[in-house]
Design an enzyme around this catalytic site. Sequence first.
Site, short mmCIF file in Angstrom:
data_model
loop_
_atom_site.label_atom_id
_atom_site.label_comp_id
_atom_site.label_asym_id
_atom_site.label_seq_id
_atom_site.Cartn_x
_atom_site.Cartn_y
_atom_site.Cartn_z
N GLU A 71 0.82 -1.23 0.00
CA GLU A 71 0.00 0.00 0.00
C GLU A 71 0.85 1.27 0.00
O GLU A 71 0.32 2.37 0.17
CB GLU A 71 -0.95 0.02 1.20
CG GLU A 71 -2.09 -0.97 1.16
CD GLU A 71 -3.05 -0.81 0.00
OE1 GLU A 71 -2.86 0.10 -0.83
OE2 GLU A 71 -3.98 -1.62 -0.09
N HIS A 89 -2.70 2.57 8.30
CA HIS A 89 -3.75 1.82 7.61
C HIS A 89 -3.94 0.47 8.30
O HIS A 89 -2.96 -0.27 8.49
CB HIS A 89 -3.38 1.62 6.15
CG HIS A 89 -4.16 0.54 5.47
ND1 HIS A 89 -5.54 0.55 5.40
CD2 HIS A 89 -3.77 -0.60 4.84
CE1 HIS A 89 -5.95 -0.53 4.76
NE2 HIS A 89 -4.91 -1.24 4.42
N HIS A 91 -6.90 -3.05 9.07
CA HIS A 91 -8.14 -3.76 8.73
C HIS A 91 -8.91 -4.02 10.03
O HIS A 91 -9.42 -5.11 10.26
CB HIS A 91 -7.82 -5.10 8.06
CG HIS A 91 -7.02 -4.98 6.80
ND1 HIS A 91 -6.45 -6.06 6.17
CD2 HIS A 91 -6.70 -3.90 6.05
CE1 HIS A 91 -5.80 -5.65 5.09
NE2 HIS A 91 -5.93 -4.34 5.00
N HIS A 151 -12.53 -3.07 2.93
CA HIS A 151 -11.08 -3.20 3.12
C HIS A 151 -10.64 -2.81 4.54
O HIS A 151 -10.19 -3.66 5.29
CB HIS A 151 -10.39 -2.34 2.05
CG HIS A 151 -8.90 -2.49 2.02
ND1 HIS A 151 -8.15 -2.21 0.89
CD2 HIS A 151 -8.02 -2.86 2.97
CE1 HIS A 151 -6.87 -2.43 1.16
NE2 HIS A 151 -6.77 -2.81 2.41
#
Length: 212
Positions: A71, A89, A91, A151
């Site tokens: 990413e 980031h 999940h 996501h």
Amino acid sequence: MSLREQLCEYGQRAVEQGLVIGTSGNLSVRQGELVAVTPSGVALDRLTPEMCPIVDIEGYLVEGDLQPSSETPMHLAVYETTGAQAVVHTHSVFGTVVASTMTELPPVHYNALLLGGVVRVAEYATYGTPELAANVRAALDGKQAALMANHGGVTIGATLEQAFEATRLLEWLCEVYVRGLSVGKPTILTDEQLAAVIDRSLNPPAFPRRTT
Ligand SMILES: [Zn+2]
């Protein structure tokens, strides 16, 4: 703490706090034209500083033997337009629940203002692609956080600590909303109520000092 040491520290915390599992999730922190980012394929609680690649702002690998997180293009796109110095980031569970069922996270608690109010859900695109990076960039416009459809979530900050705390807050807000939905219909704060919160925080009443 060096940039790479910060990645190890907050990577460890992200795992301990249940925000990521396995090799999911990635962090980066910027200094000038350089960005230290977590590597691809290594669990965030197993990182050592030298495992963390350093790339320049154009995406060229400058230092490190491991490949940067897949990413990384999304992180770099965010740096390009937001002025952020760190990106997180994950999940995380409730963030991903909201990102998989809704188009935005409405403000049910005034602390949502710390992330910019309503949190948008970026349109779905395959992980690691320029399309996903562009969608996230659009969703982050004027915000400290965004969700990524089906996501996870992404947050930014002036420091890695700030970006990490924003991720914790985003997850908390998503959890409150999702749990609220299971009990009833959560009340959404109005623009007027949110404006009053901003006004209150900018003009806190001073406690009168006792003089007698
Ligand atoms: Zn991801």
